[in-house]
Design an enzyme around this catalytic site. Structure first.
Site, short mmCIF file in Angstrom:
data_model
loop_
_atom_site.label_atom_id
_atom_site.label_comp_id
_atom_site.label_asym_id
_atom_site.label_seq_id
_atom_site.Cartn_x
_atom_site.Cartn_y
_atom_site.Cartn_z
CG HIS A 319 -3.88 -12.14 2.54
ND1 HIS A 319 -5.12 -11.76 2.99
CD2 HIS A 319 -3.50 -13.19 3.31
CE1 HIS A 319 -5.47 -12.55 3.99
NE2 HIS A 319 -4.51 -13.43 4.21
CG ASP A 377 1.20 -19.23 4.11
OD1 ASP A 377 1.25 -19.84 5.18
OD2 ASP A 377 0.13 -18.93 3.54
N1 ACO Z 1 1.91 -13.88 -8.08
C1 ACO Z 1 1.66 -13.22 -9.24
N2 ACO Z 1 0.55 -12.53 -9.50
C2 ACO Z 1 -0.37 -12.51 -8.52
C3 ACO Z 1 -0.20 -13.17 -7.28
C4 ACO Z 1 1.01 -13.87 -7.08
N3 ACO Z 1 1.22 -14.51 -5.93
N4 ACO Z 1 -1.29 -12.98 -6.51
C5 ACO Z 1 -2.14 -12.23 -7.23
N5 ACO Z 1 -1.59 -11.94 -8.45
C6 ACO Z 1 -2.17 -11.08 -9.47
C7 ACO Z 1 -3.31 -11.78 -10.20
O1 ACO Z 1 -2.84 -12.47 -11.33
C8 ACO Z 1 -4.19 -10.62 -10.56
O2 ACO Z 1 -3.60 -9.95 -11.65
P1 ACO Z 1 -4.54 -9.26 -12.79
O3 ACO Z 1 -5.30 -8.18 -12.08
O4 ACO Z 1 -3.58 -8.78 -13.81
O5 ACO Z 1 -5.45 -10.35 -13.28
C9 ACO Z 1 -4.09 -9.69 -9.36
O6 ACO Z 1 -2.77 -9.97 -8.81
C10 ACO Z 1 -5.15 -9.91 -8.29
O7 ACO Z 1 -5.13 -11.28 -7.90
P2 ACO Z 1 -6.41 -12.14 -7.46
O8 ACO Z 1 -6.16 -13.58 -7.74
O9 ACO Z 1 -7.65 -11.53 -8.05
O10 ACO Z 1 -6.46 -11.88 -5.90
P3 ACO Z 1 -7.21 -12.77 -4.82
O11 ACO Z 1 -7.50 -11.88 -3.68
O12 ACO Z 1 -8.35 -13.50 -5.42
O13 ACO Z 1 -6.11 -13.87 -4.44
C11 ACO Z 1 -4.43 -15.07 -3.33
C12 ACO Z 1 -5.39 -13.87 -3.30
C13 ACO Z 1 -5.20 -16.38 -3.61
C14 ACO Z 1 -3.76 -15.23 -1.96
C15 ACO Z 1 -3.37 -14.82 -4.42
O14 ACO Z 1 -2.65 -13.63 -4.15
C16 ACO Z 1 -2.40 -16.00 -4.58
O15 ACO Z 1 -2.70 -16.95 -5.30
N6 ACO Z 1 -1.20 -15.95 -3.88
C17 ACO Z 1 -0.27 -17.04 -3.89
C18 ACO Z 1 -0.72 -18.15 -2.95
C19 ACO Z 1 -0.52 -17.79 -1.48
O16 ACO Z 1 0.52 -17.29 -1.08
N7 ACO Z 1 -1.56 -18.09 -0.66
C20 ACO Z 1 -1.51 -17.84 0.78
C21 ACO Z 1 -2.51 -16.81 1.20
S1 ACO Z 1 -2.32 -16.46 2.94
C22 ACO Z 1 -3.17 -17.66 3.76
O17 ACO Z 1 -4.10 -18.25 3.29
C23 ACO Z 1 -2.72 -18.03 5.14
#
Ligand code: ACO
Length: 442
Positions: A319, A377
């Site tokens: 998140h 979610d």
């Molecule tokens: N699975 C695997 N790796 C992940 C995940 C995941 N779900 N989420 C983040 N990471 C990793 C990224 O690859 C990144 O790794 P790195 O530092 O080695 O490059 C690190 O964790 C940080 O991730 P970011 O993408 O920079 O974090 P951001 O805050 O931009 O993204 C997000 C947040 C979009 C929710 C992300 O965690 C994601 O895509 N999750 C899956 C989709 C999801 O569940 N969305 C619902 C959000 S809740 C809502 O909107 C109601």
């Protein structure tokens, strides 16, 4: 007096930050504001007039867009407060309309206030009969979110007596209408998609029960509402009611800042919520669990999620704000067990898979180091699927619940004397001014 004015008056001299422009050697000092809780905030409102510079912050990761008293999130600690109350306490002890009242009015209702609010909402649940004809204009395979964008905006054409945003009573009536009619319109979108007749709302039922009946009842037989399912539905509504300045809420505020009517603003919020990066993730969780298929394949998918060369991510994990367990996910994990027990689906393979996936991920260094925890979610889709909703309705349910948050935030904005039309600036990187060329010289 707004909170900002009050805070400015209590600021001491040391509550400032100084910006040094290394190009000119000039120094500029800006006040620092203190909210009631949460990080300090640099007041940059005079930045452009004083320095001639803008800030650059795509995605608004460091920018506060408003002064709000409604919702607070501490992402590091995994805390979500509505008007100061923990979401876990609200989900455990309140019904959805109590939470709506809290978000709109700032305090939990007394018994009398609650009864009055329930009565008011129940008496606004019907939609204008002519609105029904709008549904017939959609293709039968239309996505229910497409229908919701259309019919919510269309409410502006039906309720002219509640579109004067300067009139507090009209604003209140519009709020009641939106909270009351959204479940009716959502249920109609579902009924239309499956070719069943619309079911009118029933004023004797509670908000979630009424919604379940409008969705699942058919004229040919009695509809019995399972109390565990109704309670789970109500909890899902409570857990999605508001979430601070997220994309859809900011969209509603921005649309409303031009003084557009509330129905149009909420339609804009629904459009923003529709995106898979926002309201669509619970659908993606079910798709992912279905693709994984069995517990013995969890390891393979965890490996893929960790592989930087594989675009696959664990849906329902991570998140932007929460760097701890999303408090809403904890409530829903328990709720998922209760619903599946009540429906005799204790051995549901998706739930088993989700639990195993969560267990392995929470022990894995990759997820631990990056503070990736289950979000709201992760479990909501499992509950909604067990209740019988098709995946296309998941985001619609989110919109039904979030309507109160949107409208509370919209009201707060309109009532804020500091309110201005939202107008971000930009870092322009296109061509500088150049002479016009007639066509024959291009
Ligand atoms: N699975 C695997 N790796 C992940 C995940 C995941 N779900 N989420 C983040 N990471 C990793 C990224 O690859 C990144 O790794 P790195 O530092 O080695 O490059 C690190 O964790 C940080 O991730 P970011 O993408 O920079 O974090 P951001 O805050 O931009 O993204 C997000 C947040 C979009 C929710 C992300 O965690 C994601 O895509 N999750 C899956 C989709 C999801 O569940 N969305 C619902 C959000 S809740 C809502 O909107 C109601």
């Amino acid at each position: 007096m707004t909170q900002v004015d009050t805070l400015e008056k209590t600021n001491t001299k040391s509550d400032t930050v100084t910006l040094i422009d290394n190009a000119t050697g000039k120094q500029y000092t800006f006040p620092v504001l203190h909210g009631s809780t949460g990080p300090r905030v640099i007041d940059t409102r005079s930045l452009y007039s004083e320095t001639g510079m803008f800030t650059y912050d795509p995605g608004y990761t460091s920018t506060g867009s408003c002064d709000s008293k409604i919702t607070f999130i501490d992402g590091d600690k995994g805390i979500l407060l509505h008007r100061g109350y923990r979401i876990e306490d609200l989900a455990e002890n309140c019904d959805f309309l109590e939470v709506c009242y809290l978000l709109l009015h700032g305090n939990l209702p007394t018994k009398k206030e609650h009864e009055g609010f329930v009565f008011t909402i129940a008496h606004h649940t019907m939609v204008h009969e002519k609105l029904r004809t709008f549904y017939n204009g959609f293709r039968s395979d239309a996505h229910p979110m497409a229908i919701m964008c259309g019919v919510t905006g269309a409410l502006s054409a039906f309720y002219h007596d509640s579109t004067d945003i300067r009139n507090p009573r009209q604003r209140e009536i519009a709020s009641h209408r939106l909270i009351a009619k959204m479940p009716t319109m959502a249920a109609m979108a579902y009924k239309y998609s499956v070719g069943e007749p619309f079911v009118y709302p029933c004023n004797d039922l509670k908000y979630a029960e009424n919604f379940l009946r409008m969705v699942f009842a058919v004229p040919t037989q009695d509809f019995k509402i399972d109390p565990a399912v109704a309670r789970a539905m109500d909890k899902i509504f409570i857990l999605h009611a508001d979430h601070e300045q997220n994309a859809s809420t900011s969209t509603v505020r921005l649309a409303g800042s031009s003084h557009a009517n509330p129905f149009a603003c909420i339609a804009a919020g629904i459009a923003s919520l529709w995106g898979p990066a926002h309201g669509g993730a619970n659908e993606a969780v079910i798709r992912m669990l279905t693709e994984i298929g069995s517990v013995d394949r969890v390891g393979e998918f965890i490996r893929r999620a960790k592989d930087p060369n594989d675009p696959f991510r664990l849906m329902g994990f991570g998140h932007r704000v929460y760097k701890n367990y999303d408090p809403r996910a904890k409530v829903l994990q328990k709720s998922a067990h209760e619903v599946l027990d009540a429906l005799g689906m204790q051995d549901d393979p998706l739930l088993k898979l989700a639990i195993e996936l969560e267990r392995i991920a929470l022990e894995d260094d990759y997820f631990v180091e990056r503070k990736l925890f289950p979000n709201v979610d992760f479990y909501s889709g499992i509950i909604l699927k067990a209740i019988g909703f098709p995946m296309t309705m998941f985001t619609v349910l989110f919109a039904v619940a979030r309507t109160v948050g949107w409208i509370a935030q919209w009201q707060e904005m309109i009532e804020d004397p500091m309110q201005k039309i939202g107008r971000p600036r930009q870092l322009y990187s296109g061509p500088a001014e150049r002479p016009f060329l007639p066509m024959e010289q291009r």
